[in-house]
Design a protein around this motif. Structure first.
Motif, mmCIF file in Angstrom:
data_model
loop_
_atom_site.group_PDB
_atom_site.id
_atom_site.type_symbol
_atom_site.label_atom_id
_atom_site.label_comp_id
_atom_site.label_asym_id
_atom_site.label_seq_id
_atom_site.Cartn_x
_atom_site.Cartn_y
_atom_site.Cartn_z
ATOM 1 N N SER A 11 0.610 -1.269 0.252
ATOM 2 C CA SER A 11 -0.339 -0.091 0.107
ATOM 3 C C SER A 11 0.669 1.138 0.459
ATOM 4 N N LEU A 15 -4.227 3.483 2.869
ATOM 5 C CA LEU A 15 -4.738 1.409 3.252
ATOM 6 C C LEU A 15 -3.463 1.850 4.870
ATOM 7 N N VAL A 51 -15.846 4.849 0.332
ATOM 8 C CA VAL A 51 -14.537 4.988 -0.261
ATOM 9 C C VAL A 51 -14.022 6.872 1.434
ATOM 10 N N SER A 55 -11.757 7.061 3.669
ATOM 11 C CA SER A 55 -10.280 7.499 3.648
ATOM 12 C C SER A 55 -10.796 9.032 4.369
ATOM 13 N N HIS A 60 -7.624 10.843 -4.673
ATOM 14 C CA HIS A 60 -7.289 9.175 -4.107
ATOM 15 C C HIS A 60 -5.925 9.087 -5.173
ATOM 16 N N ILE A 62 -2.848 6.451 -8.063
ATOM 17 C CA ILE A 62 -3.253 5.168 -8.424
ATOM 18 C C ILE A 62 -1.888 5.211 -9.117
ATOM 19 N N ASP A 87 -9.785 -5.771 -1.620
ATOM 20 C CA ASP A 87 -10.900 -5.064 -2.270
ATOM 21 C C ASP A 87 -12.024 -4.478 -2.607
ATOM 22 N N TYR A 89 -13.202 -2.470 -0.362
ATOM 23 C CA TYR A 89 -13.192 -1.272 -0.421
ATOM 24 C C TYR A 89 -11.852 -0.193 -1.959
ATOM 25 N N GLU A 90 -11.848 -0.461 -2.212
ATOM 26 C CA GLU A 90 -11.492 -0.450 -3.652
ATOM 27 C C GLU A 90 -12.188 0.173 -4.697
ATOM 28 N N TYR A 94 -9.785 0.451 -9.655
ATOM 29 C CA TYR A 94 -8.381 -0.350 -9.222
ATOM 30 C C TYR A 94 -8.002 -1.888 -8.960
ATOM 31 N N ARG A 96 -6.700 -6.063 -8.276
ATOM 32 C CA ARG A 96 -5.476 -6.245 -7.989
ATOM 33 C C ARG A 96 -4.378 -7.764 -7.853
ATOM 34 N N TYR A 110 -3.045 -2.919 -5.597
ATOM 35 C CA TYR A 110 -4.249 -2.192 -6.599
ATOM 36 C C TYR A 110 -3.597 -1.339 -7.448
#
Length: 341
Positions: A11, A15, A51, A55, A60, A62, A87, A89-90, A94, A96, A110
């Motif tokens: 992360s 996160l 989200v 947060s 956010h 990426i 998973d 939350y994203e 995004y 994984r 992610y």
């Protein structure tokens, strides 16, 4: 009752925040500092209220590929349940995927859900369709190269190393020696239709059973109404061998800290491919191949770009029933561009 496994997750953003961890996992999870080489970050606008609430941020970060760069962050140690919560939350931007840390350890991270969008250096491997046969402009890969490099001519590259006639076994064997000099961050594999061919004389092909045949019999029922018409006479595709080749390609890509992307087969006109240079290609076998590739990608958290639909029932876009014309390659590129970038 099975024990929960421990997963590691890199992360670089929210996160790592203990408040976010407590909201998602019910605790602050064990973490350790880590660095991810070959990446930088860019901002991403978030619109999901849940989200944002967790947060406290509506922007956010990426990951994006950049040769020579690195991103500092932390590795989180998560249970099965906690990884599933991460998973959820994203947001959909995004997905994984496996990455290699600067330490050499592999972990989850992610990444951008559109696999070609964050790429800087792409290597394409595959068969004659990936090579661009029947299109003097280089086929769909040529269009992709032009658009990709135009975004940043100084740093972006695309290397088309496809070889006409290649099978996935050929690609898996030949690719490892080709990558070091190109320093790819993305390996786009567009091969496999040759693995679905059988001798035109009707000789029985590989004898291995299709492990995916009963997995989802309705999955492709809407693609071609006659897709099962030749399944018995065509023999079977050696799916165990194909997935072994894909496993090898995944290991090769990860060994170069590159993201593996698999492009599925495009639609073919079976009426015109019943005797193609001594081989026979049918929709039933191509669809079985497509289903196997997609299932393997889903099971292994690998990106799958489905190229079946752009040419479906558009036989005028195929030169010989198998290879797209210049217009057909453009249609494939536009579809792939929408999926991947």
């Amino acid at each position: 009752m099975s024990e929960s496994r421990t997963h590691t997750l890199f992360s670089f953003g929210t996160l790592r925040d203990e408040r976010v961890q407590t909201a998602l996992f019910g605790r602050a999870v064990p973490t350790s500092p880590a660095s991810l080489a070959g990446y930088t970050t860019r901002p991403l606008k978030i619109t999901d209220p849940a989200v944002i609430a967790a947060s406290g941020l509506d922007v956010h970060l990426i990951l994006e590929r950049k040769l020579g760069a690195s991103v500092e962050g932390a590795v989180l140690h998560l249970t099965d349940r906690e990884l599933a919560a991460a998973d959820a939350y994203e947001v959909d931007d995004y997905t994984r995927r496996r990455v290699v840390l600067s330490s050499g350890a592999t972990t989850w991270a992610y990444l951008d859900a559109k696999p070609l969008r964050p790429a800087e250096r792409i290597v394409v491997v595959g068969d004659s369709i990936a090579y661009g046969r029947c299109d003097p402009r280089g086929g769909w890969s040529g269009h992709l190269a032009a658009a990709h490099i135009a975004g940043n001519e100084a740093e972006r590259r695309l290397f088309n190393l496809a070889v006409p006639g290649s099978t996935l076994a050929d690609v898996a064997e030949q690719t490892p020696a080709l990558l070091a000099a190109r320093r790819p961050d993305t390996l786009l594999v567009a091969a496999g239709i040759n693995d679905s061919a059988v001798p035109a004389a009707g000789t029985t092909a590989q004898a291995d059973a299709d492990p995916a045949a009963d997995a989802d019999p309705a999955a492709d029922s809407d693609s071609d109404s006659d897709s099962d018409s030749d399944s018995d006479s065509d023999g079977t595709v050696d799916f165990a061998r194909l997935t072994g080749c894909l496993d090898a390609l995944a290991a090769t890509a990860l060994g170069h800290n590159a993201r593996l992307v698999v492009a599925g087969p495009s639609w073919l006109d079976e009426d015109r491919t019943r005797d193609y240079e001594g081989l026979r290609f049918t929709r039933a076998r191509a669809l079985a191949l497509r289903a196997t590739l997609r299932a393997w990608c889903e099971a292994n958290h690998i990106d799958f770009l489905d190229l079946w639909e752009p040419l479906r029932e558009r036989t005028e876009l195929l030169v010989d029933g198998l290879h797209p014309s210049a217009e057909g390659h453009l249609a494939l590129y536009e579809h792939l561009d929408a999926l991947g970038r």
